[in-house]
Motif scaffolding. Structure first.
Motif, mmCIF file in Angstrom:
data_model
loop_
_atom_site.group_PDB
_atom_site.id
_atom_site.type_symbol
_atom_site.label_atom_id
_atom_site.label_comp_id
_atom_site.label_asym_id
_atom_site.label_seq_id
_atom_site.Cartn_x
_atom_site.Cartn_y
_atom_site.Cartn_z
ATOM 1 N N TRP A 29 0.678 -1.351 -0.024
ATOM 2 C CA TRP A 29 -0.005 -0.121 -0.061
ATOM 3 C C TRP A 29 0.730 1.516 -0.309
ATOM 4 N N THR A 30 0.649 1.720 -1.054
ATOM 5 C CA THR A 30 1.484 3.633 -1.058
ATOM 6 C C THR A 30 0.765 4.405 -0.090
ATOM 7 N N THR A 31 2.002 5.287 0.679
ATOM 8 C CA THR A 31 0.746 6.581 1.744
ATOM 9 C C THR A 31 -0.505 7.043 1.237
ATOM 10 N N HIS A 32 -0.141 7.559 0.019
ATOM 11 C CA HIS A 32 -1.505 7.555 -0.567
ATOM 12 C C HIS A 32 -2.567 6.844 0.016
ATOM 13 N N ALA A 33 -2.497 5.517 -0.789
ATOM 14 C CA ALA A 33 -3.250 4.863 -0.692
ATOM 15 C C ALA A 33 -3.574 4.104 0.878
ATOM 16 N N ASN A 34 -2.954 4.232 1.913
ATOM 17 C CA ASN A 34 -3.350 4.651 2.930
ATOM 18 C C ASN A 34 -4.645 5.990 3.337
ATOM 19 N N THR A 35 -4.115 6.991 3.112
ATOM 20 C CA THR A 35 -4.982 7.929 3.622
ATOM 21 C C THR A 35 -5.730 7.863 2.926
ATOM 22 N N ARG A 36 -5.901 7.767 1.507
ATOM 23 C CA ARG A 36 -7.266 8.058 0.936
ATOM 24 C C ARG A 36 -8.560 6.597 2.136
ATOM 25 N N SER A 37 -8.279 5.178 2.243
ATOM 26 C CA SER A 37 -8.411 4.232 2.028
ATOM 27 C C SER A 37 -9.195 4.935 4.410
ATOM 28 N N LYS A 38 -8.802 5.335 4.512
ATOM 29 C CA LYS A 38 -9.146 5.391 6.081
ATOM 30 C C LYS A 38 -10.625 6.698 5.464
ATOM 31 N N GLU A 39 -9.714 7.625 4.580
ATOM 32 C CA GLU A 39 -10.865 8.998 4.028
ATOM 33 C C GLU A 39 -12.067 8.566 3.770
ATOM 34 N N ARG A 40 -11.804 7.345 3.158
ATOM 35 C CA ARG A 40 -12.793 7.043 2.196
ATOM 36 C C ARG A 40 -13.740 5.765 3.458
ATOM 37 N N ARG A 41 -13.379 5.119 4.370
ATOM 38 C CA ARG A 41 -13.487 4.141 5.353
ATOM 39 C C ARG A 41 -13.403 2.236 3.781
ATOM 40 N N ILE A 42 -12.847 2.578 3.684
ATOM 41 C CA ILE A 42 -12.619 1.091 2.571
ATOM 42 C C ILE A 42 -11.574 0.358 3.232
ATOM 43 N N THR A 43 -11.514 -0.901 3.780
ATOM 44 C CA THR A 43 -11.102 -1.314 4.286
ATOM 45 C C THR A 43 -9.579 -2.290 3.487
ATOM 46 N N LYS A 44 -8.520 -2.787 4.251
ATOM 47 C CA LYS A 44 -8.065 -3.494 3.640
ATOM 48 C C LYS A 44 -8.611 -4.568 2.669
ATOM 49 N N LEU A 45 -9.154 -5.235 3.820
ATOM 50 C CA LEU A 45 -10.025 -6.210 3.652
ATOM 51 C C LEU A 45 -10.698 -5.979 2.251
ATOM 52 N N ILE A 46 -11.421 -4.797 1.956
ATOM 53 C CA ILE A 46 -12.439 -5.148 1.374
ATOM 54 C C ILE A 46 -11.604 -4.975 0.194
ATOM 55 N N ALA A 47 -10.865 -3.944 0.420
ATOM 56 C CA ALA A 47 -9.353 -3.612 -1.086
ATOM 57 C C ALA A 47 -9.181 -4.741 -1.701
ATOM 58 N N GLU A 48 -9.097 -5.691 -0.921
ATOM 59 C CA GLU A 48 -8.563 -7.038 -1.387
ATOM 60 C C GLU A 48 -9.396 -8.225 -2.205
ATOM 61 N N ARG A 49 -11.007 -8.253 -1.323
ATOM 62 C CA ARG A 49 -11.689 -8.919 -2.041
ATOM 63 C C ARG A 49 -12.240 -8.228 -3.653
ATOM 64 N N VAL A 50 -12.177 -6.832 -3.267
ATOM 65 C CA VAL A 50 -12.597 -6.247 -4.588
ATOM 66 C C VAL A 50 -11.846 -6.869 -5.862
ATOM 67 N N LEU A 51 -10.021 -6.483 -5.474
ATOM 68 C CA LEU A 51 -9.427 -7.423 -5.898
ATOM 69 C C LEU A 51 -9.292 -8.270 -6.887
ATOM 70 N N ARG A 52 -9.651 -9.489 -5.922
ATOM 71 C CA ARG A 52 -9.968 -10.571 -5.730
ATOM 72 C C ARG A 52 -11.183 -10.966 -7.042
ATOM 73 N N ARG A 53 -12.091 -10.207 -6.512
ATOM 74 C CA ARG A 53 -13.448 -10.454 -7.190
ATOM 75 C C ARG A 53 -14.011 -9.851 -8.599
ATOM 76 N N GLY A 54 -13.149 -8.538 -8.581
ATOM 77 C CA GLY A 54 -13.513 -7.947 -9.328
ATOM 78 C C GLY A 54 -13.120 -7.482 -10.729
ATOM 79 N N TYR A 55 -13.510 -5.762 -11.226
ATOM 80 C CA TYR A 55 -13.178 -6.124 -12.979
ATOM 81 C C TYR A 55 -11.950 -5.813 -13.436
ATOM 82 N N VAL A 56 -11.142 -5.240 -14.240
ATOM 83 C CA VAL A 56 -10.719 -4.296 -15.015
ATOM 84 C C VAL A 56 -11.524 -3.319 -15.346
#
Length: 103
Positions: A29-56
């Protein structure tokens, strides 16, 4: 044209990303991503699920040839989430550049 002949945009990128995750690619995780995840209430668990199940749904290429892929999916509440990643070293490291609440 049959269903098998219809190409899905960025499907090869999705397959590369999901294959890398299945093979144990490291997520950094970049510093920017960590900051935005806190601001936007998107946890690392949610992000990883999106990466595993989402689409580009978007690919950007910088002048130096590096690509950034936006992966879109939903959290458990149905909120659409975008995760922008950059892959390095034959996809053994996945950098999370930012996270986006798409509503």
């Amino acid at each position: 044209m049959t269903r098998d002949e219809v190409s899905v945009p960025y499907d090869s990128e999705r397959c590369s990303l999901q294959g890398a995750l299945q093979q144990g690619a490291r997520i950094v995780w970049t510093t920017h991503a960590n900051t935005r995840s806190k601001e936007r209430r998107i946890t690392k668990l949610i992000a990883e699920r999106v990466l595993r199940r989402g689409y580009v749904d978007d690919v950007e290429t910088s002048p130096d040839g590096r690509e950034k892929w936006r992966v879109v999916g939903s959290d458990n509440d149905g909120r659409r989430i975008g995760i922008v990643v950059s892959l390095h070293g034959d996809v053994c490291i996945i950098y999370v550049v930012t996270v986006i609440d798409l509503g």
